[in-house]
Design an enzyme around this catalytic site. Sequence first.
Site, short mmCIF file in Angstrom:
data_model
loop_
_atom_site.label_atom_id
_atom_site.label_comp_id
_atom_site.label_asym_id
_atom_site.label_seq_id
_atom_site.Cartn_x
_atom_site.Cartn_y
_atom_site.Cartn_z
N TYR A 192 -1.31 10.86 -3.46
CA TYR A 192 -2.82 10.67 -4.10
C TYR A 192 -3.60 11.42 -3.63
O TYR A 192 -3.99 12.54 -4.18
CB TYR A 192 -3.82 9.27 -3.75
CG TYR A 192 -4.62 8.77 -4.32
CD1 TYR A 192 -5.15 8.57 -5.27
CD2 TYR A 192 -5.67 9.08 -3.41
CE1 TYR A 192 -5.73 8.31 -5.63
CE2 TYR A 192 -6.86 8.26 -3.60
CZ TYR A 192 -7.50 8.33 -4.85
OH TYR A 192 -9.13 8.13 -4.94
N VAL A 260 -4.56 -2.95 10.28
CA VAL A 260 -3.12 -2.47 10.26
C VAL A 260 -3.31 -1.22 11.36
O VAL A 260 -4.43 -0.33 11.51
CB VAL A 260 -3.61 -1.38 9.07
CG1 VAL A 260 -2.01 -0.55 8.65
CG2 VAL A 260 -3.03 -2.79 7.64
N SER A 265 -8.68 2.98 12.81
CA SER A 265 -9.43 4.65 11.14
C SER A 265 -10.58 4.14 11.23
O SER A 265 -11.59 3.05 11.83
CB SER A 265 -8.66 4.46 10.34
OG SER A 265 -7.10 4.00 9.85
N SER A 345 -5.86 8.84 7.18
CA SER A 345 -6.67 10.12 7.74
C SER A 345 -7.13 9.57 8.68
O SER A 345 -7.90 8.27 8.62
CB SER A 345 -7.86 10.68 6.76
OG SER A 345 -8.05 9.75 5.80
N1 LIG Z 1 -14.87 2.77 -4.99
C1 LIG Z 1 -14.11 4.06 -4.20
O1 LIG Z 1 -14.86 4.17 -3.49
C2 LIG Z 1 -13.79 5.44 -4.66
C3 LIG Z 1 -13.10 6.29 -3.78
C4 LIG Z 1 -12.54 7.25 -3.68
C5 LIG Z 1 -11.94 7.55 -5.15
N2 LIG Z 1 -12.56 6.63 -6.16
C6 LIG Z 1 -12.83 7.58 -7.48
O2 LIG Z 1 -12.97 7.09 -8.59
C7 LIG Z 1 -12.66 6.59 -9.69
C8 LIG Z 1 -12.92 4.72 -10.43
O3 LIG Z 1 -12.60 3.80 -8.74
P1 LIG Z 1 -12.90 2.54 -8.77
O4 LIG Z 1 -12.75 2.40 -7.76
O5 LIG Z 1 -14.15 2.34 -10.15
O6 LIG Z 1 -11.36 2.09 -9.39
P2 LIG Z 1 -10.84 1.33 -10.53
O7 LIG Z 1 -9.66 1.09 -9.87
O8 LIG Z 1 -11.83 0.16 -10.63
O9 LIG Z 1 -10.79 1.97 -11.56
C9 LIG Z 1 -10.65 2.56 -12.68
C10 LIG Z 1 -10.43 2.25 -13.93
O10 LIG Z 1 -9.68 3.82 -15.22
C11 LIG Z 1 -8.68 2.43 -15.45
N3 LIG Z 1 -7.32 3.15 -15.87
C12 LIG Z 1 -6.26 3.91 -14.85
N4 LIG Z 1 -5.56 4.55 -15.68
C13 LIG Z 1 -5.54 4.62 -16.89
C14 LIG Z 1 -5.38 4.87 -17.98
N5 LIG Z 1 -4.08 5.71 -18.40
N6 LIG Z 1 -5.91 4.78 -19.44
C15 LIG Z 1 -7.51 3.90 -19.79
N7 LIG Z 1 -7.58 3.74 -18.59
C16 LIG Z 1 -7.78 3.80 -17.48
C17 LIG Z 1 -7.96 1.12 -14.60
O11 LIG Z 1 -8.21 0.53 -16.14
C18 LIG Z 1 -9.88 0.68 -14.19
O12 LIG Z 1 -10.63 -0.17 -15.16
C19 LIG Z 1 -10.90 6.73 -9.35
O13 LIG Z 1 -10.67 8.38 -9.68
C20 LIG Z 1 -11.01 7.23 -8.30
O14 LIG Z 1 -9.98 7.19 -7.57
C21 LIG Z 1 -13.48 6.10 -6.35
#
Ligand SMILES: NC(=O)c1ccc[n+]([C@@H]2O[C@H](COP(=O)([O-])OP(=O)(O)OC[C@H]3O[C@@H](n4cnc5c(N)ncnc54)[C@H](O)[C@@H]3O)[C@@H](O)[C@H]2O)c1
Length: 397
Positions: A192, A260, A265, A345
Amino acid sequence: MSSSSPSPSPAASRVDLDGNPVAPLTICMIGAGGFIGSHLCEKLMAETSHVVLAVDVYCDKIRHLVDPAPPHLQERISFHRLNIKNDSRLEGLIKMADLTINLAAICTPADYNTRPLDTIYSNFIDALPVVKYCSENNKRLIHFSTCEVYGKTIGSFLPKDHPLRKEPEFYVLKEDDSPCIFGPIVKQRWSYACAKQLIERLIFAEGAENGLEFTIVRPFNWIGPRMDFIPGVDGPSEGVPRVLACFSNNLLRREPLKLVDGGESQRTFVYIKDAIEAVLLMIENPARANGHIFNVGNPNNEVTVRELAQMMTEVYANVSGEPPLDEPMVDVSSNQFYGEGYDDSDKRIPDMTIINRQLGWNPKTPLKDLLETTLTYQHKTYKEAIKRQMSQASASS
Ligand SMILES: NC(=O)c1ccc[n+]([C@@H]2O[C@H](COP(=O)([O-])OP(=O)(O)OC[C@H]3O[C@@H](n4cnc5c(N)ncnc54)[C@H](O)[C@@H]3O)[C@@H](O)[C@H]2O)c1
């Protein structure tokens, strides 16, 4: 103003950090149906006049905004159910918008080493056309990366009692200075972080070579209502969500919280509503946000995962009125919990200098308060459904 004049629209009264009026934007928000997207859509609908083209494969978390949109929002938000992997409508939507925000990703640690291919495809390959269309059509992009791109701290390679471990330069994570330190390839957990790092590098290169206007966001554990799912209620029964939802699930079912590898962490947690304020500042202040990578976290809310479990147990007892279990936590190994290839991490403290200087943003909510709000929501939303599910399961066994 006379009493009969219409009240000004929220955007009419909005100004950027330099005092200039903010023009209404059309925003193509990919992944709008997820945790962060749902809060961002709510914020944009409530406080601005920006128009949102909400793209996702699911809309459960924004159903109240799009299915159907309430009359006063019908011109402001539309839902486009599409998978960005393979849908030719994507470029048209990006072209219609002034700004694209890409949130779409597989972003649950339980998937990184069990579904590394899906993880890499989702976080790198599927994001490529989004970057390409923005670059080719001269559209601004706000891309969501992760604090996981930092990997491990420099200090984690020193002996446990080494005094330099306490020096901030050995652990505080700085956007433009800190290295990205991942484990070996056999530790697939890093699939990731590595995919996110490569897409960041590509976006940065598009900026440098082709003039793409971009902002990269590195969230540090944003938490709050609607995060992930509760297994067996609104997600797969075998699913393993991120830590907040995992612990909530245990608390709701009156099971011990699984720690875990000792829960050693260290993490910092920021309230989703504070973090969304930062994203709105990025949206409305392109001159200050373009070309930057921003840590968005709360360095004051640092705890070990074990401490988080203890706090959640206490807070949940208060909000639910249920006494804590005699043995509220159990230890499990990462191999047992996440399977082979897991790694972690050690510590994640964001440096806040850049976001503070560019956008004047600071998080506000202490950890205890955000846990209270979130666990009150979890209890209200899920307790009855879990009770029903557990009684059906015991009746059929
Ligand atoms: N929540 C956090 O603390 C956190 C931490 C680090 C990074 N992020 C990043 O922030 C972003 C959003 O995170 P989140 O917590 O809202 O995650 P989430 O999983 O709740 O939301 C992601 C959304 O993307 C949609 N999605 C995934 N693949 C898709 C595709 N191929 N086509 C259309 N839609 C698609 C999913 O259906 C989902 O609704 C992500 O990129 C994640 O890596 C979030």
